[in-house]
Design a protein around this motif. Structure first.
Motif, mmCIF file in Angstrom:
data_model
loop_
_atom_site.group_PDB
_atom_site.id
_atom_site.type_symbol
_atom_site.label_atom_id
_atom_site.label_comp_id
_atom_site.label_asym_id
_atom_site.label_seq_id
_atom_site.Cartn_x
_atom_site.Cartn_y
_atom_site.Cartn_z
ATOM 1 N N ARG A 1 -13.944 3.811 8.434
ATOM 2 C CA ARG A 1 -14.720 3.029 7.584
ATOM 3 C C ARG A 1 -14.403 3.181 6.054
ATOM 4 N NH1 ARG A 1 -17.328 6.683 5.932
ATOM 5 N NH2 ARG A 1 -18.029 9.659 6.334
ATOM 6 N N ALA A 2 -15.163 3.017 5.525
ATOM 7 C CA ALA A 2 -15.469 2.984 4.030
ATOM 8 C C ALA A 2 -16.072 4.245 3.320
ATOM 9 C CB ALA A 2 -16.134 1.873 2.725
ATOM 10 N N ARG B 1 0.374 -1.072 -0.282
ATOM 11 C CA ARG B 1 0.434 0.061 0.017
ATOM 12 C C ARG B 1 1.043 1.159 0.051
ATOM 13 N NH1 ARG B 1 -2.012 -4.291 3.142
ATOM 14 N NH2 ARG B 1 -4.107 -5.063 2.976
ATOM 15 N N ASP B 2 0.076 2.817 0.045
ATOM 16 C CA ASP B 2 0.956 3.425 -0.071
ATOM 17 C C ASP B 2 0.816 4.176 1.395
ATOM 18 O OD1 ASP B 2 2.970 5.297 -0.586
ATOM 19 O OD2 ASP B 2 1.679 6.357 -2.602
ATOM 20 N N PRO C 1 -8.336 4.685 1.499
ATOM 21 C CA PRO C 1 -9.120 5.249 2.720
ATOM 22 C C PRO C 1 -8.145 4.159 3.742
ATOM 23 C CG PRO C 1 -10.260 3.553 0.915
ATOM 24 C CD PRO C 1 -8.676 3.982 0.568
ATOM 25 N N ILE C 2 -8.587 5.131 5.059
ATOM 26 C CA ILE C 2 -7.794 4.511 6.226
ATOM 27 C C ILE C 2 -8.432 3.531 6.427
ATOM 28 C CG2 ILE C 2 -7.397 4.732 8.525
ATOM 29 C CD1 ILE C 2 -6.428 6.530 7.529
ATOM 30 N N THR C 3 -9.568 2.295 6.290
ATOM 31 C CA THR C 3 -9.904 1.028 6.821
ATOM 32 C C THR C 3 -9.240 0.376 5.901
ATOM 33 O OG1 THR C 3 -12.050 -1.083 6.891
ATOM 34 C CG2 THR C 3 -12.019 1.678 5.084
ATOM 35 N N THR C 4 -8.961 -0.280 4.758
ATOM 36 C CA THR C 4 -8.267 -0.794 3.732
ATOM 37 C C THR C 4 -6.685 -0.710 4.118
ATOM 38 O OG1 THR C 4 -9.135 -0.200 2.458
ATOM 39 C CG2 THR C 4 -10.927 -1.644 2.787
ATOM 40 N N GLY C 5 -6.112 0.976 4.268
ATOM 41 C CA GLY C 5 -4.849 1.282 3.453
ATOM 42 C C GLY C 5 -3.989 0.997 4.635
ATOM 43 N N PRO D 1 -8.153 -1.258 -2.003
ATOM 44 C CA PRO D 1 -9.571 -0.711 -2.591
ATOM 45 C C PRO D 1 -9.273 0.980 -2.274
ATOM 46 C CG PRO D 1 -11.141 -2.503 -1.810
ATOM 47 C CD PRO D 1 -9.210 -2.291 -1.423
ATOM 48 N N MET D 2 -9.627 1.811 -3.349
ATOM 49 C CA MET D 2 -9.234 3.554 -3.527
ATOM 50 C C MET D 2 -10.299 4.033 -3.584
ATOM 51 S SD MET D 2 -5.110 2.827 -5.221
ATOM 52 C CE MET D 2 -6.027 1.574 -5.979
ATOM 53 N N VAL D 3 -10.543 5.519 -3.214
ATOM 54 C CA VAL D 3 -11.236 5.960 -3.615
ATOM 55 C C VAL D 3 -11.156 6.766 -5.051
ATOM 56 C CG1 VAL D 3 -12.981 5.952 -1.895
ATOM 57 C CG2 VAL D 3 -11.329 7.863 -1.423
#
Length: 243
Positions: A144-145, A123-124, A228-232, A186-188
């Motif tokens: 959270r997403a 991840r980055d 996202p904080i939840t997955t990043g 996942p990214m936004v």
């Protein structure tokens, strides 16, 4: 000691000590003066104790330079500029590609040096540990997403200039190749596009929680990408507390 407390201690002492002349002795009363002295000294010691009150660092809910520092990393002839966000008393969150080794953390009131404590390999994101200036505000984190259409706010240093922007999430993607780096989480996607120097900027939701970290942008098409904080955070997650 206050005058009221001083008067109370003195009154207690007069009532406690006997009026008999020196040398008076009759059983338990022999110990009464000593007991009184002990009680008075105890009262005095309690009244003189100073309980230090350390004001908690304020929690921010809007982009603010006091808790969104500029980051500078120097490696031989290369200088990297980025942005970080304070999420704990000694914790700064940022983008992995923006920092390495020792990092200058620049606040409006001064500069401190931190060190990269964790880098998420696939991840980055990265976590920097540093002794921050006393009373440095911080942001809360929400695991959270983000949803498409959600309003976000960003503060950072694109072009090494403090900038605040707002926009909306337009898409959610599962993987991407960014500057030769494949990100498999996942990214936004949100608008507008930020520029170099903003990497690591916090993405805040409507309540002021950090919900993402900006990592890349596409200026010609005017969009940015955030983790996202939840997955990043990956393996760095234990170093960051929610709320």
């Amino acid at each position: 000691m206050s005058l009221e407390l001083e008067g109370a201690v003195w009154a207690f002492t007069r009532s406690c000590l006997p009026d008999a002349p020196v040398g008076y002795a009759s059983g338990v009363k022999d110990f009464q003066p000593f007991l009184c002295v002990a009680l008075v000294l105890s009262a005095l010691s309690v009244s003189l104790v100073i309980d230090p009150v350390s004001a908690a660092a304020p929690i921010l809910t809007a982009p603010d330079r006091r808790a969104i520092p500029q980051l500078v990393t120097r490696e031989k002839d290369i200088i990297r500029y980025g942005t970080g966000v304070v999420v704990g008393p000694e914790t700064v969150l940022t983008a992995k590609h923006a920092v390495a080794g020792a990092v200058d953390i620049i606040f409006p009131i001064g500069k401190v040096t931190g060190h990269v404590q964790c880098r998420a390999p696939d991840r980055d994101t990265a976590v920097i540990a540093a002794r921050l200036p006393k009373g440095t505000p911080r942001y809360r984190i929400a695991f959270r997403a983000l949803a498409v259409g959600e309003l976000v706010r960003i503060g950072g240093y694109p072009g090494r200039t403090w900038t605040v922007a707002s926009g909306r999430v337009t898409n959610v993607i599962k993987t991407a190749i960014l500057s030769g780096r494949r990100i498999n989480t996942p990214m936004v996607v949100f608008k507008p596009a930020l520029h170099q120097g903003a990497s690591g900027s916090p993405v805040l939701d409507a309540k002021g929680y950090v919900v993402g970290i900006f990592i890349a942008s596409n200026p010609p098409e005017n969009y940015s990408i955030a983790l996202p904080i939840t997955t990043g955070l990956g393996p760095c997650r234990p170093l960051v507390r929610e709320g």
